[in-house]
Design a protein around this motif. Sequence first.
Motif, PDB file in Angstrom:
ATOM      1  N   GLN A 102       0.859  -1.181   0.000  1.00 18.36           N
ATOM      2  CA  GLN A 102       0.000   0.000   0.000  1.00 18.36           C
ATOM      3  C   GLN A 102       0.892   1.226   0.000  1.00 18.36           C
ATOM      4  OE1 GLN A 102      -2.691  -0.319   3.406  1.00 18.36           O
ATOM      5  NE2 GLN A 102      -4.440  -0.350   2.037  1.00 18.36           N
ATOM      6  N   GLY A 103       0.502   2.225  -0.775  1.00 17.55           N
ATOM      7  CA  GLY A 103       1.266   3.460  -0.785  1.00 17.55           C
ATOM      8  C   GLY A 103       2.142   3.604  -2.009  1.00 17.55           C
ATOM      9  N   ASN A 104       3.252   4.292  -1.829  1.00 18.64           N
ATOM     10  CA  ASN A 104       4.135   4.670  -2.924  1.00 18.64           C
ATOM     11  C   ASN A 104       5.147   3.558  -3.206  1.00 18.64           C
ATOM     12  OD1 ASN A 104       5.716   6.000  -4.790  1.00 18.64           O
ATOM     13  ND2 ASN A 104       6.740   7.294  -3.264  1.00 18.64           N
ATOM     14  N   VAL A 105       4.953   2.826  -4.290  1.00 25.21           N
ATOM     15  CA  VAL A 105       5.852   1.726  -4.638  1.00 25.21           C
ATOM     16  C   VAL A 105       7.260   2.237  -4.927  1.00 25.21           C
ATOM     17  CG1 VAL A 105       6.266  -0.111  -6.318  1.00 25.21           C
ATOM     18  CG2 VAL A 105       3.945   0.313  -5.500  1.00 25.21           C
ATOM     19  N   ASP A 106       7.370   3.467  -5.429  1.00 26.73           N
ATOM     20  CA  ASP A 106       8.692   4.026  -5.730  1.00 26.73           C
ATOM     21  C   ASP A 106       9.564   4.148  -4.485  1.00 26.73           C
ATOM     22  OD1 ASP A 106       8.096   4.231  -8.395  1.00 26.73           O
ATOM     23  OD2 ASP A 106       7.460   6.328  -8.290  1.00 26.73           O
ATOM     24  N   ALA A 107       8.940   4.191  -3.306  1.00 29.17           N
ATOM     25  CA  ALA A 107       9.715   4.276  -2.070  1.00 29.17           C
ATOM     26  C   ALA A 107      10.638   3.078  -1.902  1.00 29.17           C
ATOM     27  CB  ALA A 107       8.778   4.377  -0.864  1.00 29.17           C
ATOM     28  N   LEU A 108      10.281   1.959  -2.506  1.00 31.56           N
ATOM     29  CA  LEU A 108      11.074   0.735  -2.386  1.00 31.56           C
ATOM     30  C   LEU A 108      12.348   0.780  -3.205  1.00 31.56           C
ATOM     31  CD1 LEU A 108       8.115  -1.793  -2.734  1.00 31.56           C
ATOM     32  CD2 LEU A 108       9.200  -1.032  -0.615  1.00 31.56           C
ATOM     33  N   HIS A 109      12.493   1.809  -4.031  1.00 33.06           N
ATOM     34  CA  HIS A 109      13.642   1.895  -4.927  1.00 33.06           C
ATOM     35  C   HIS A 109      14.554   3.070  -4.599  1.00 33.06           C
ATOM     36  CE1 HIS A 109      11.722  -1.222  -7.309  1.00 33.06           C
ATOM     37  NE2 HIS A 109      10.612  -0.522  -7.222  1.00 33.06           N
ATOM     38  N   ARG A 110      14.397   3.619  -3.405  1.00 33.84           N
ATOM     39  CA  ARG A 110      15.288   4.680  -2.956  1.00 33.84           C
ATOM     40  C   ARG A 110      16.487   4.066  -2.230  1.00 33.84           C
ATOM     41  NH1 ARG A 110      12.132   9.503  -3.026  1.00 33.84           N
ATOM     42  NH2 ARG A 110      13.421  10.536  -1.467  1.00 33.84           N
ATOM     43  N   ARG A 111      17.398   4.918  -1.758  1.00 34.04           N
ATOM     44  CA  ARG A 111      18.519   4.412  -0.966  1.00 34.04           C
ATOM     45  C   ARG A 111      17.996   4.078   0.428  1.00 34.04           C
ATOM     46  NH1 ARG A 111      23.836   8.033  -2.123  1.00 34.04           N
ATOM     47  NH2 ARG A 111      22.352   9.729  -2.189  1.00 34.04           N
ATOM     48  N   THR A 112      17.990   2.813   0.754  1.00 36.02           N
ATOM     49  CA  THR A 112      17.296   2.363   1.950  1.00 36.02           C
ATOM     50  C   THR A 112      18.253   1.961   3.062  1.00 36.02           C
ATOM     51  OG1 THR A 112      17.145   0.172   0.936  1.00 36.02           O
ATOM     52  CG2 THR A 112      15.215   1.590   0.757  1.00 36.02           C
ATOM     53  N   LEU A 113      17.862   2.286   4.274  1.00 28.38           N
ATOM     54  CA  LEU A 113      18.563   1.873   5.482  1.00 28.38           C
ATOM     55  C   LEU A 113      17.548   1.262   6.424  1.00 28.38           C
ATOM     56  CD1 LEU A 113      21.092   1.884   7.377  1.00 28.38           C
ATOM     57  CD2 LEU A 113      20.240   4.092   8.238  1.00 28.38           C
ATOM     58  N   SER A 114      17.791   0.025   6.846  1.00 27.57           N
ATOM     59  CA  SER A 114      16.926  -0.615   7.826  1.00 27.57           C
ATOM     60  C   SER A 114      17.396  -0.245   9.227  1.00 27.57           C
ATOM     61  CB  SER A 114      16.954  -2.137   7.654  1.00 27.57           C
ATOM     62  OG  SER A 114      16.384  -2.512   6.428  1.00 27.57           O
ATOM     63  N   ILE A 145      13.880   5.024   5.100  1.00 32.34           N
ATOM     64  CA  ILE A 145      14.099   4.256   6.321  1.00 32.34           C
ATOM     65  C   ILE A 145      13.110   3.091   6.358  1.00 32.34           C
ATOM     66  CG2 ILE A 145      14.026   4.286   8.846  1.00 32.34           C
ATOM     67  CD1 ILE A 145      16.375   5.835   7.635  1.00 32.34           C
ATOM     68  N   VAL A 146      13.627   1.885   6.539  1.00 33.13           N
ATOM     69  CA  VAL A 146      12.806   0.682   6.595  1.00 33.13           C
ATOM     70  C   VAL A 146      12.816   0.131   8.017  1.00 33.13           C
ATOM     71  CG1 VAL A 146      12.549  -1.702   5.791  1.00 33.13           C
ATOM     72  CG2 VAL A 146      13.251   0.086   4.198  1.00 33.13           C
ATOM     73  N   SER A 147      11.627  -0.200   8.520  1.00 32.67           N
ATOM     74  CA  SER A 147      11.551  -0.840   9.831  1.00 32.67           C
ATOM     75  C   SER A 147      10.242  -1.623   9.911  1.00 32.67           C
ATOM     76  CB  SER A 147      11.673   0.189  10.961  1.00 32.67           C
ATOM     77  OG  SER A 147      12.035  -0.454  12.172  1.00 32.67           O
ATOM     78  N   GLY A 226      22.008  -1.677   4.018  1.00 32.25           N
ATOM     79  CA  GLY A 226      22.592  -1.764   5.348  1.00 32.25           C
ATOM     80  C   GLY A 226      21.533  -1.870   6.418  1.00 32.25           C
ATOM     81  N   CYS A 227      21.911  -2.467   7.541  1.00 35.89           N
ATOM     82  CA  CYS A 227      21.011  -2.629   8.680  1.00 35.89           C
ATOM     83  C   CYS A 227      21.678  -2.027   9.906  1.00 35.89           C
ATOM     84  CB  CYS A 227      20.703  -4.115   8.901  1.00 35.89           C
ATOM     85  SG  CYS A 227      19.670  -4.450  10.347  1.00 35.89           S
TER      86      CYS A 227
END
Length: 367
Positions: A102-114, A145-147, A226-227
Amino acid sequence: MTLEDIALQMTPGIGIKGAIHLLETFGSAEAVFSASDEELRLDARLRDDLIRQIRNRKGFAPAEKEIRHCQRHNIKAIASTDEDYPRLLREIPDYPHVIYVQGNVDALHRRTLSMVGTREASPYGQIMCNRIVEQLSERMSDLCIVSGLAFGIDIASHRAALAAGVTTVAVLPCPLPDILPAQHSAVARDILESGGALLTEIHSQSRLNGTAYTARNRIIAALSAGCLVVESGASGGSLITANFANDYFRTVMALPGRATDKNSAGTNHLIRNNKATLVTSADEIMEELGWYCNTEMSRPERHKVEESLTTEERKILSLFHGSDPLSVENLLAESGCDAGELATLLLGMELSGAVKQLPGNRYIKTL
């Protein structure tokens, strides 16, 4: 995404690893259901009972029901063969063939940090979440930011991202549109309204059990380069996530704490046993992930580096999309080079400043 993609995942007896095996054997979910009994038996080495489940299309009725559920609740189902599927998630050996977003699928393709940690976050942990995310937001415009939206460090990380105007993604251990824990429904709404996303691998007809949390943790680990473990006791879900991240050759980092603080027992243990790199600031995190050069290099410098590359090196560079790192295995498959040739090209590109090597024999583009 096709009906067959969801049907494959919902066929009784197939499971996550079974779906991966069939996709690797036949190339697509449609091809699996088009295969003959002999192909399923000899090529995929399936048991007769599983062949009957596929042949009788046992997963199609629930898949049709699931598609209607997604349409009612504005949920996007994404198959691992779709372009929208996160590249890093696709790299792990136990990736879910279908995810629900749900939401913005493009968010999954940014520079992500868990960012993960204990459910009993201390004031120190919450302050560090705010400080790290705020510092990163000042240096990067495409951060995510992923959590896991859980109590403690998870929710503090999401709130820190929202406060800093940073995109954030919550990975849930339940089907959408449900929110778990329900107490964080308001934060989930804020995530969607701010351009973030909610993600799960669990369809609406699943029977939930205690394994959903561990499975969710592997996705949190896999989605990011990265985590960061902010705070952790001697045991808990954040250490499980860190172990997944290590298994997936992600960069694991931890904030140190006092030896007498129970919430730092886990992070200090990770650092002491070389399972995590000690970091204390956004600059150190960016350096570990190879993001520092990416933000500091000026346009003329980037242009100069690009001009110095050979035609073969530029071809390799073109395989990198966005800021996602690529493994040597992926580069070998996509470039058509042999191992020796690729190693030579990557060494030259690293010396030129075009790429940087990360743990796990992976490379990231630094231009």
